[in-house]
Design an enzyme around this catalytic site. Structure first.
Site, PDB file in Angstrom:
ATOM      1  N   GLU A  89      28.990   5.819-122.750  1.00 46.00           N
ATOM      2  CA  GLU A  89      27.550   6.352-122.874  1.00 46.00           C
ATOM      3  C   GLU A  89      27.333   6.517-124.508  1.00 46.00           C
ATOM      4  O   GLU A  89      27.921   7.745-124.892  1.00 46.00           O
ATOM      5  CB  GLU A  89      27.429   7.736-122.302  1.00 46.00           C
ATOM      6  N   GLU A 100      27.259  15.686-123.418  1.00 44.35           N
ATOM      7  CA  GLU A 100      26.667  16.986-123.497  1.00 44.35           C
ATOM      8  C   GLU A 100      27.724  18.239-123.475  1.00 44.35           C
ATOM      9  O   GLU A 100      27.649  19.195-124.081  1.00 44.35           O
ATOM     10  CB  GLU A 100      25.548  17.012-122.397  1.00 44.35           C
ATOM     11  N   GLY A 148      19.149   9.809-123.336  1.00 42.97           N
ATOM     12  CA  GLY A 148      17.660  10.468-123.352  1.00 42.97           C
ATOM     13  C   GLY A 148      16.915  10.264-124.361  1.00 42.97           C
ATOM     14  O   GLY A 148      15.928  10.854-124.666  1.00 42.97           O
ATOM     15  N   GLY A 203      17.759  10.550-116.826  1.00 40.62           N
ATOM     16  CA  GLY A 203      16.280  10.711-116.418  1.00 40.62           C
ATOM     17  C   GLY A 203      15.711   9.800-115.373  1.00 40.62           C
ATOM     18  O   GLY A 203      15.192  10.499-114.508  1.00 40.62           O
ATOM     19  N   SER A 218      19.679   5.800-121.368  1.00 36.14           N
ATOM     20  CA  SER A 218      18.238   5.333-121.250  1.00 36.14           C
ATOM     21  C   SER A 218      18.456   4.077-120.191  1.00 36.14           C
ATOM     22  O   SER A 218      17.549   3.011-120.572  1.00 36.14           O
ATOM     23  CB  SER A 218      17.527   5.021-122.628  1.00 36.14           C
ATOM     24  N   ASN A 246      23.051  11.265-112.500  1.00 38.34           N
ATOM     25  CA  ASN A 246      23.309  12.461-113.012  1.00 38.34           C
ATOM     26  C   ASN A 246      22.196  13.229-113.285  1.00 38.34           C
ATOM     27  O   ASN A 246      21.430  12.918-114.145  1.00 38.34           O
ATOM     28  CB  ASN A 246      24.374  12.103-114.301  1.00 38.34           C
ATOM     29  N   TRP A 247      21.954  14.366-112.452  1.00 40.80           N
ATOM     30  CA  TRP A 247      20.635  15.063-112.508  1.00 40.80           C
ATOM     31  C   TRP A 247      20.728  16.110-113.474  1.00 40.80           C
ATOM     32  O   TRP A 247      19.745  16.701-113.722  1.00 40.80           O
ATOM     33  CB  TRP A 247      20.542  15.667-111.071  1.00 40.80           C
ATOM     34  N   LYS A 248      22.041  16.272-114.221  1.00 39.55           N
ATOM     35  CA  LYS A 248      22.065  17.276-115.177  1.00 39.55           C
ATOM     36  C   LYS A 248      21.530  18.639-114.748  1.00 39.55           C
ATOM     37  O   LYS A 248      21.597  18.748-113.755  1.00 39.55           O
ATOM     38  CB  LYS A 248      21.565  16.719-116.464  1.00 39.55           C
ATOM     39  N   HIS A 265      31.518  14.211-120.327  1.00 36.63           N
ATOM     40  CA  HIS A 265      30.301  13.727-120.793  1.00 36.63           C
ATOM     41  C   HIS A 265      29.724  14.441-122.274  1.00 36.63           C
ATOM     42  O   HIS A 265      30.311  15.474-122.441  1.00 36.63           O
ATOM     43  CB  HIS A 265      29.322  14.252-119.612  1.00 36.63           C
TER      44      HIS A 265
END
Ligand code: 13P
Length: 259
Positions: A172, A102, A178, A236, A214, A10-12, A100
């Site tokens: 998650e 976020e 992160g 990440g 992570s 997931n490159w966000k 997600h």
């Protein structure tokens, strides 16, 4: 360990289309040198990169699939800033991340929107990677299992059973995203078993359950074996070819050994 694990990058909101092309090509080169047949791999680039990443995957025949980070629950029309299921499908997108944390915490995505999006995406032919997971407060008060059950309940109320095969679940925990603080193998194993029993109760016994938060090449193999994660949703560490492919390699190796 029977179902092939899935590893999703997931490159966000990272990598413009030039950087995205470069990273995809690098992944292609690594996979050309050594194929990884025990894992499925997907990348979820920002919307603006999807066309170019998809073209490279197709023209170079890179054995990874294309995922999106978000999709609208609506089919078309006056929804400024949104992208529809059909638009993504036309670009060769196979799956979409839904719910997600976020999007839930920063963009007000409610359980109702998550449920409607899961239905719209699968109805339109997109597989879904449904995200669930508790924050630190819930974890500290030891309510994480019932919290995640509630998220699953609300997400799949009204979901068409015939589309269950299009669902992957990703656990998650927000406190591990992160932060460099990965859930330990016991915590992951406990939640994997819990989510799987929830899904079995809903006649979704074969659903893949991933872990995210992570994840690195150093912890992936242990989280897959002792933690029983059916794959990973990687943030990440998916942004660089070395760290992403090291996770792929670690999981592929341990599945190859355990066959
Ligand atoms: P990190 O791997 O950066 O913790 O992100 C996890 C995540 O949110 C993937 O969707």
């Amino acid at each position: 360990m029977t179902v092939k694990p899935l590893i999703v990058g997931n490159w966000k909101m990272n990598h413009d289309y030039v950087e995205a092309l470069h990273l995809t090509q690098q992944i292609g080169v690594v996979l050309k040198n050594k194929s990884r047949e025990h894992v499925d791999i997907a990348v979820a680039p920002p919307f603006v990169d999807i066309r170019s990443v998809g073209s490279i995957i197709e023209s170079e025949r890179i054995p990874i699939s294309l995922s999106a980070q978000h999709v609208s629950m609506f089919e078309s029309g006056a929804h400024t800033g949104e992208v529809s299921v059909n638009m993504l499908k036309r670009l060769g997108v196979k799956s979409v991340i839904v719910g997600h944390s976020e999007r839930r915490t920063m963009y007000g995505q409610t359980d109702e929107v998550v449920a409607a999006t899961l239905q719209a995406a699968t109805r339109g032919g997109l597989e879904v990677i449904f995200c669930c997971g508790e924050n630190l407060e819930v974890r500290d008060s030891n309510d994480h299992l019932s919290f995640v059950s509630g998220q699953i309940d609300r997400a799949f109320s009204g979901f068409d059973k015939k589309n269950f095969s299009m669902v992957t679940v990703a656990y998650e925990p927000i406190w591990a995203i992160g932060t460099g603080r990965t859930a330990d193998t016991e915590q992951v194993a406990e939640m994997m078993a819990h989510v799987r029993s929830e899904l079995t109760g809903r006649s979704m016994p074969d659903t893949r359950v991933l872990y995210g938060g992570s994840v690195t090449a150093d912890n992936a193999a242990e989280l897959a074996t002792t933690g029983h994660a059916g794959g990973f949703l990687v943030g990440g560490a998916s942004l660089k070819v070395e760290s992403f492919m090291a996770i792929v390699e670690a999981v592929d190796d341990c599945y190859a050994r355990n066959r």
